[in-house]
Design a protein around this motif. Sequence first.
Motif, short mmCIF file in Angstrom:
data_model
loop_
_atom_site.label_atom_id
_atom_site.label_comp_id
_atom_site.label_asym_id
_atom_site.label_seq_id
_atom_site.Cartn_x
_atom_site.Cartn_y
_atom_site.Cartn_z
N ARG A 1 0.67 -1.14 0.16
CA ARG A 1 0.11 0.04 -0.10
C ARG A 1 0.80 1.22 -0.06
NH1 ARG A 1 -4.46 -1.77 4.47
NH2 ARG A 1 -5.14 -3.57 3.60
N THR A 2 0.82 1.75 -1.14
CA THR A 2 1.87 2.85 -1.26
C THR A 2 0.84 4.39 -1.56
OG1 THR A 2 3.51 1.70 -2.09
CG2 THR A 2 3.57 4.02 -2.43
N THR A 3 1.38 5.32 -0.58
CA THR A 3 0.69 6.79 -0.99
C THR A 3 1.45 7.67 -1.72
OG1 THR A 3 -0.75 6.48 1.04
CG2 THR A 3 -0.71 8.61 0.12
N LEU A 4 1.21 7.91 -2.82
CA LEU A 4 2.20 8.80 -3.78
C LEU A 4 1.73 10.20 -4.13
CD1 LEU A 4 2.81 6.25 -6.47
CD2 LEU A 4 4.04 6.57 -4.31
N ASP B 1 -1.56 -10.99 -10.67
CA ASP B 1 -2.09 -9.80 -9.74
C ASP B 1 -0.54 -9.16 -9.32
OD1 ASP B 1 -3.52 -8.44 -7.64
OD2 ASP B 1 -2.40 -9.43 -6.30
N ASP B 2 -0.45 -7.92 -9.34
CA ASP B 2 0.44 -6.92 -8.65
C ASP B 2 0.27 -6.15 -7.88
OD1 ASP B 2 3.26 -6.20 -8.88
OD2 ASP B 2 2.94 -4.74 -10.13
N GLY B 3 -0.84 -6.34 -7.08
CA GLY B 3 -1.25 -5.57 -5.65
C GLY B 3 -2.26 -4.35 -6.21
N TYR B 4 -2.06 -3.39 -5.16
CA TYR B 4 -2.86 -2.24 -5.72
C TYR B 4 -1.98 -1.04 -4.89
CZ TYR B 4 -4.75 -2.96 -0.92
OH TYR B 4 -4.94 -3.21 0.57
N GLU B 5 -2.21 0.22 -5.68
CA GLU B 5 -1.84 1.29 -5.08
C GLU B 5 -2.71 2.28 -4.50
OE1 GLU B 5 1.47 1.69 -4.69
OE2 GLU B 5 2.50 0.30 -5.61
N ILE B 6 -2.73 3.06 -3.47
CA ILE B 6 -3.63 3.94 -3.06
C ILE B 6 -2.71 5.45 -3.51
CG2 ILE B 6 -4.61 5.36 -0.94
CD1 ILE B 6 -4.66 2.63 0.13
N LEU B 7 -3.22 5.98 -4.24
CA LEU B 7 -2.48 7.34 -4.53
C LEU B 7 -3.26 8.50 -4.04
CD1 LEU B 7 -2.44 6.60 -8.60
CD2 LEU B 7 -0.77 6.03 -6.57
N ASN C 1 -7.31 14.66 -3.15
CA ASN C 1 -8.31 13.40 -3.51
C ASN C 1 -7.17 12.12 -3.60
OD1 ASN C 1 -10.67 14.79 -3.58
ND2 ASN C 1 -10.12 15.47 -5.63
N GLN C 2 -7.75 10.92 -3.12
CA GLN C 2 -7.23 9.92 -3.33
C GLN C 2 -7.84 8.90 -4.09
OE1 GLN C 2 -6.69 9.06 0.90
NE2 GLN C 2 -4.63 9.33 0.94
N GLY C 3 -7.28 7.83 -4.60
CA GLY C 3 -7.97 6.84 -5.41
C GLY C 3 -7.00 5.50 -5.39
N VAL C 4 -7.65 4.38 -5.76
CA VAL C 4 -6.85 3.07 -5.79
C VAL C 4 -6.61 2.68 -7.23
CG1 VAL C 4 -7.02 0.69 -4.95
CG2 VAL C 4 -7.92 2.59 -3.51
N ARG C 5 -5.68 2.27 -7.49
CA ARG C 5 -5.46 1.49 -8.80
C ARG C 5 -5.00 -0.10 -8.63
NH1 ARG C 5 -1.61 5.55 -12.44
NH2 ARG C 5 -2.86 7.65 -12.15
N TYR C 6 -5.89 -0.74 -9.22
CA TYR C 6 -5.31 -2.13 -9.23
C TYR C 6 -4.55 -2.78 -10.40
CZ TYR C 6 -8.66 -2.72 -5.41
OH TYR C 6 -9.29 -2.25 -4.37
N LEU D 1 2.13 5.33 -12.57
CA LEU D 1 1.36 5.76 -11.26
C LEU D 1 1.59 7.20 -11.25
CD1 LEU D 1 2.69 2.99 -8.94
CD2 LEU D 1 0.44 3.61 -9.64
N THR D 2 2.57 7.83 -12.11
CA THR D 2 2.43 9.31 -12.02
C THR D 2 1.71 10.08 -13.18
OG1 THR D 2 4.37 9.40 -13.57
CG2 THR D 2 4.95 8.85 -11.29
N GLU D 3 1.00 9.22 -14.17
CA GLU D 3 0.62 9.80 -15.37
C GLU D 3 -0.95 9.81 -14.79
OE1 GLU D 3 2.01 10.85 -17.85
OE2 GLU D 3 3.80 10.29 -17.67
#
Length: 213
Positions: free
Chosen positions: A3-6, A128-134, A140-145, A187-189
């Motif tokens: 779980r990474t917050t970017l 599966d490669d997990g998910y990231e919380i951005l 605002n935050q969002g989740v990518r799978y 994840l930065t786009e």
Amino acid sequence: MKRTTLKRAGIIAIGALVAFSTPATAQTTTAHTHAHQAEEVALIDESQVQARALSDWAADWQSIYPYLQDGTLDAVMAHKAESGEKTVEEYQAYYQTGYKTDVERILIDASTVTFFRDGTPIQGEYEDDGYEILTYESGNQGVRYLFRKSGGDAEAPTSIQFSDHNIVPTKADHYHLYWGNDRDALLTEVTNWPTYFPAQMSGEDIAHEMMAH
């Protein structure tokens, strides 16, 4: 589960998908509208986020970019302008950048994802490669799978990332997809977010669905 917050440096830029090696991107928040705006900051409760399987997106999907180009979504743009912060022309320009893609169809079946460009398929196997919380510049935050390629055609992207505004296992009714060969760069786009709806829906059905939200 990772779980990474970017933090994002910014969310406004010009970008377009030109090849499978170029990231296809999307912006997402839990308080998402199709204008990609939120009246209040939307935060994710990390304890509520659950892992999801690729089967959540299993279906035959179509890009909605052609419907923006041919005028089918003009009513959607007008609808947004009635209560939004942009003019119809500004919304048109915003979505031209956001929806732009030359991948007109995506077929997802079990672990296989097939991308169609001008009717030509490119296929990859994904795990599966997990998910990231951005966390975005707006707060605002969002989740990518995320899913990584485990086999298939060499041309298939190494990483694919889904955003459908859900944070628990559920069948997607539409989604924004990011893909490319650099997981972290994806994840930065946040400016180009090719968007896909079920292949059986007409353009008019999609427009109606979008205006209902």
